[in-house]
Design a protein around this motif. Sequence first.
Motif, PDB file in Angstrom:
ATOM      1  N   ARG A  29      43.718  -6.349  -8.224  1.00 44.82           N
ATOM      2  CA  ARG A  29      42.355  -6.456  -8.730  1.00 44.82           C
ATOM      3  C   ARG A  29      41.366  -6.765  -7.615  1.00 44.82           C
ATOM      4  NH1 ARG A  29      38.219  -8.939 -11.253  1.00 44.82           N
ATOM      5  NH2 ARG A  29      37.607  -7.966 -13.223  1.00 44.82           N
ATOM      6  N   GLU A  30      41.751  -7.634  -6.697  1.00 49.12           N
ATOM      7  CA  GLU A  30      40.855  -8.028  -5.604  1.00 49.12           C
ATOM      8  C   GLU A  30      40.557  -6.856  -4.679  1.00 49.12           C
ATOM      9  OE1 GLU A  30      38.532 -10.263  -2.976  1.00 49.12           O
ATOM     10  OE2 GLU A  30      39.233 -10.778  -4.990  1.00 49.12           O
ATOM     11  N   THR A  31      41.557  -6.022  -4.415  1.00 45.83           N
ATOM     12  CA  THR A  31      41.395  -4.930  -3.442  1.00 45.83           C
ATOM     13  C   THR A  31      41.228  -3.562  -4.107  1.00 45.83           C
ATOM     14  OG1 THR A  31      43.796  -4.613  -3.225  1.00 45.83           O
ATOM     15  CG2 THR A  31      42.751  -6.207  -1.747  1.00 45.83           C
ATOM     16  N   ARG A  32      41.042  -3.546  -5.435  1.00 52.59           N
ATOM     17  CA  ARG A  32      40.816  -2.301  -6.180  1.00 52.59           C
ATOM     18  C   ARG A  32      41.951  -1.297  -5.967  1.00 52.59           C
ATOM     19  NH1 ARG A  32      36.808   0.322  -3.937  1.00 52.59           N
ATOM     20  NH2 ARG A  32      36.392   1.626  -5.765  1.00 52.59           N
ATOM     21  N   PHE A  33      43.170  -1.798  -5.919  1.00 55.61           N
ATOM     22  CA  PHE A  33      44.328  -0.931  -5.741  1.00 55.61           C
ATOM     23  C   PHE A  33      44.535  -0.150  -7.029  1.00 55.61           C
ATOM     24  CE2 PHE A  33      48.645   0.465  -5.591  1.00 55.61           C
ATOM     25  CZ  PHE A  33      48.946   0.638  -4.250  1.00 55.61           C
ATOM     26  N   CYS A  34      44.385   1.164  -6.954  1.00 51.35           N
ATOM     27  CA  CYS A  34      44.494   2.008  -8.151  1.00 51.35           C
ATOM     28  C   CYS A  34      44.797   3.432  -7.710  1.00 51.35           C
ATOM     29  CB  CYS A  34      43.206   1.964  -8.960  1.00 51.35           C
ATOM     30  SG  CYS A  34      43.169   3.086 -10.377  1.00 51.35           S
ATOM     31  N   THR A  35      45.922   3.962  -8.150  1.00 54.55           N
ATOM     32  CA  THR A  35      46.305   5.314  -7.742  1.00 54.55           C
ATOM     33  C   THR A  35      45.338   6.345  -8.304  1.00 54.55           C
ATOM     34  OG1 THR A  35      48.613   4.626  -7.713  1.00 54.55           O
ATOM     35  CG2 THR A  35      48.181   6.983  -7.706  1.00 54.55           C
ATOM     36  N   MET A  36      44.975   6.208  -9.571  1.00 53.40           N
ATOM     37  CA  MET A  36      44.023   7.149 -10.157  1.00 53.40           C
ATOM     38  C   MET A  36      42.687   7.088  -9.431  1.00 53.40           C
ATOM     39  SD  MET A  36      41.261   7.839 -12.224  1.00 53.40           S
ATOM     40  CE  MET A  36      40.872   6.345 -13.139  1.00 53.40           C
ATOM     41  N   GLY A  37      42.249   5.867  -9.114  1.00 52.92           N
ATOM     42  CA  GLY A  37      41.004   5.725  -8.374  1.00 52.92           C
ATOM     43  C   GLY A  37      41.083   6.340  -6.989  1.00 52.92           C
ATOM     44  N   ALA A  38      42.237   6.211  -6.346  1.00 58.14           N
ATOM     45  CA  ALA A  38      42.421   6.797  -5.018  1.00 58.14           C
ATOM     46  C   ALA A  38      42.313   8.317  -5.072  1.00 58.14           C
ATOM     47  CB  ALA A  38      43.781   6.385  -4.457  1.00 58.14           C
ATOM     48  N   ILE A  39      42.953   8.903  -6.096  1.00 60.31           N
ATOM     49  CA  ILE A  39      42.908  10.371  -6.239  1.00 60.31           C
ATOM     50  C   ILE A  39      41.499  10.826  -6.587  1.00 60.31           C
ATOM     51  CG2 ILE A  39      43.823  12.345  -7.530  1.00 60.31           C
ATOM     52  CD1 ILE A  39      46.368  10.657  -7.976  1.00 60.31           C
ATOM     53  N   SER A  40      40.815  10.103  -7.475  1.00 64.04           N
ATOM     54  CA  SER A  40      39.450  10.497  -7.859  1.00 64.04           C
ATOM     55  C   SER A  40      38.486  10.361  -6.685  1.00 64.04           C
ATOM     56  CB  SER A  40      38.971   9.652  -9.046  1.00 64.04           C
ATOM     57  OG  SER A  40      38.829   8.295  -8.684  1.00 64.04           O
ATOM     58  N   ASP A  41      38.692   9.360  -5.818  1.00 65.00           N
ATOM     59  CA  ASP A  41      37.842   9.219  -4.628  1.00 65.00           C
ATOM     60  C   ASP A  41      37.939  10.465  -3.749  1.00 65.00           C
ATOM     61  OD1 ASP A  41      37.061   6.727  -5.426  1.00 65.00           O
ATOM     62  OD2 ASP A  41      38.268   5.623  -3.971  1.00 65.00           O
ATOM     63  N   VAL A  42      39.153  10.986  -3.603  1.00 57.87           N
ATOM     64  CA  VAL A  42      39.351  12.187  -2.780  1.00 57.87           C
ATOM     65  C   VAL A  42      38.751  13.409  -3.453  1.00 57.87           C
ATOM     66  CG1 VAL A  42      41.077  13.726  -1.770  1.00 57.87           C
ATOM     67  CG2 VAL A  42      41.438  11.248  -1.709  1.00 57.87           C
ATOM     68  N   VAL A  43      39.012  13.573  -4.744  1.00 53.61           N
ATOM     69  CA  VAL A  43      38.558  14.765  -5.474  1.00 53.61           C
ATOM     70  C   VAL A  43      37.038  14.810  -5.599  1.00 53.61           C
ATOM     71  CG1 VAL A  43      38.587  15.936  -7.725  1.00 53.61           C
ATOM     72  CG2 VAL A  43      40.713  15.024  -6.762  1.00 53.61           C
ATOM     73  N   TYR A  44      36.425  13.688  -5.897  1.00 53.46           N
ATOM     74  CA  TYR A  44      34.987  13.679  -6.187  1.00 53.46           C
ATOM     75  C   TYR A  44      34.093  13.483  -4.970  1.00 53.46           C
ATOM     76  CZ  TYR A  44      35.950  13.458 -11.233  1.00 53.46           C
ATOM     77  OH  TYR A  44      36.354  13.726 -12.521  1.00 53.46           O
ATOM     78  N   VAL A  45      34.488  12.577  -4.055  1.00 54.02           N
ATOM     79  CA  VAL A  45      33.588  12.256  -2.936  1.00 54.02           C
ATOM     80  C   VAL A  45      34.238  12.439  -1.571  1.00 54.02           C
ATOM     81  CG1 VAL A  45      32.192  10.681  -4.313  1.00 54.02           C
ATOM     82  CG2 VAL A  45      34.180   9.797  -3.086  1.00 54.02           C
ATOM     83  N   GLY A  46      35.496  12.859  -1.525  1.00 48.92           N
ATOM     84  CA  GLY A  46      36.152  13.081  -0.250  1.00 48.92           C
ATOM     85  C   GLY A  46      36.470  11.809   0.515  1.00 48.92           C
ATOM     86  N   ASP A  47      36.562  10.666  -0.187  1.00 48.54           N
ATOM     87  CA  ASP A  47      36.880   9.386   0.441  1.00 48.54           C
ATOM     88  C   ASP A  47      38.393   9.171   0.347  1.00 48.54           C
ATOM     89  OD1 ASP A  47      37.147   6.823   1.343  1.00 48.54           O
ATOM     90  OD2 ASP A  47      35.747   5.916  -0.073  1.00 48.54           O
ATOM     91  N   TRP A  48      39.069   9.110   1.488  1.00 41.66           N
ATOM     92  CA  TRP A  48      40.515   9.011   1.537  1.00 41.66           C
ATOM     93  C   TRP A  48      41.003   7.573   1.699  1.00 41.66           C
ATOM     94  CZ3 TRP A  48      44.122  13.163   1.515  1.00 41.66           C
ATOM     95  CH2 TRP A  48      43.536  14.426   1.394  1.00 41.66           C
ATOM     96  N   MET A  49      40.112   6.581   1.709  1.00 42.87           N
ATOM     97  CA  MET A  49      40.518   5.235   2.081  1.00 42.87           C
ATOM     98  C   MET A  49      41.498   4.617   1.093  1.00 42.87           C
ATOM     99  SD  MET A  49      40.100   3.432   4.675  1.00 42.87           S
ATOM    100  CE  MET A  49      41.565   2.415   4.747  1.00 42.87           C
ATOM    101  N   ARG A  50      41.230   4.753  -0.201  1.00 40.28           N
ATOM    102  CA  ARG A  50      42.151   4.144  -1.172  1.00 40.28           C
ATOM    103  C   ARG A  50      43.471   4.912  -1.256  1.00 40.28           C
ATOM    104  NH1 ARG A  50      39.937   2.062  -6.818  1.00 40.28           N
ATOM    105  NH2 ARG A  50      38.650   3.953  -6.859  1.00 40.28           N
TER     106      ARG A  50
END
Length: 371
Positions: A29-50
């Motif tokens: 929760r503190e570090t926003r660890f989320c696989t779905m969020g990581a994939i959506s970051d890449v698909v929507y905004v091209g952010d690979w950090m998560r």
Amino acid sequence: MSLSEFDSLIATILVAVFLLAAVLGAVMRETRFCTMGAISDVVYVGDWMRLRQWLLAIGVAMCGFALLARAHWVNPAETIYTMQRVLWLSSIVGGLMFGVGMVLASGCGARNLTRVGGGSLKSLVVLIVMSVAAFATLKGITSVPRARWLESVYVAMPHITLLPEWLAAQGLASVDSLRLVVGLGLGVILIAWGIGGPRSARDRRLLIGGLLVGLCVVAAWALSGHFGEVQEHPETLEHMYATTYTGRIEAFSFVAPVAHVLDWLLFFSDRAKVLTWGAVAVFGMVFGALVQSLVRREFRWQGFADTADLARHLVGAVLMGVGGVVAMGCTVGQGLSAISMLQIGSFISVASIVLGAVIALRVQQWQLERS
């Protein structure tokens, strides 16, 4: 071991699992660890950090499991994921269902557990529906097509379905050497890729989260496979691993265990229903996230925006419940625990989960653009 010593061991392991899962929930929760969020970051905004954060966690877990196996703290042949069949159709179908479901439900089982700790009533509904769907797929109506149509399609192997065993069967080297070399090799590559590139303060925080998540998985393997090992049960004299639902070595997973929590709550008066490793880990995840949200003063009651939002989450919860059992794990069970021990089927499951999520995200993007 006497019966009193066995009971003491069970209590100790359950407390340790709860605390370890609480750390995992707080970190996620503190570090926003989320696989779905990581994939959506890449698909929507091209952010690979998560996504780097997730891969870093996998790399740490791989290295840790390889070292534990080398030290004989964990016997890979006695884990819950060990079998002699590659259930490739189950991995594909279940993975796709879970990937689509976690997008519709705004996160996987682990993510929804941490959101419950932050006051999300919609995540509570998702978990309840997911647990019913998972239990039905374990023992109920959807277990029939799972067993008859999906698990009947497989590739039989003369050895357990781990990558080192398969490579050893090709005559490359001994299993022990390959487990260490391949586990550390793949793990180091993922760690290097995860920590590579420019790093802001936010990026460093995310990477620390990935490191801690990976270490929690390693600690879970050690706790279950080493400290929880019982050479002779005081009554049955069987070799087993204390507190696990299957009697085998387990790490973290959050689909079937959520169903086991529902089973325990509904049949609490039945003495045969006892708290197990996975169920206690579910409670620990929520507790850790709750503490984190209270410390951060982020606890807020949250509900569904409208009936369309409710319907979307209900469909996602059902898909995750069914898909998580069919694929034998979720983004944590397969995407961290099983893949850390180089289980062949887990690579198929994880790829299918990612593909399912990408498809669902693209469909959502297309729907938004049309509207």
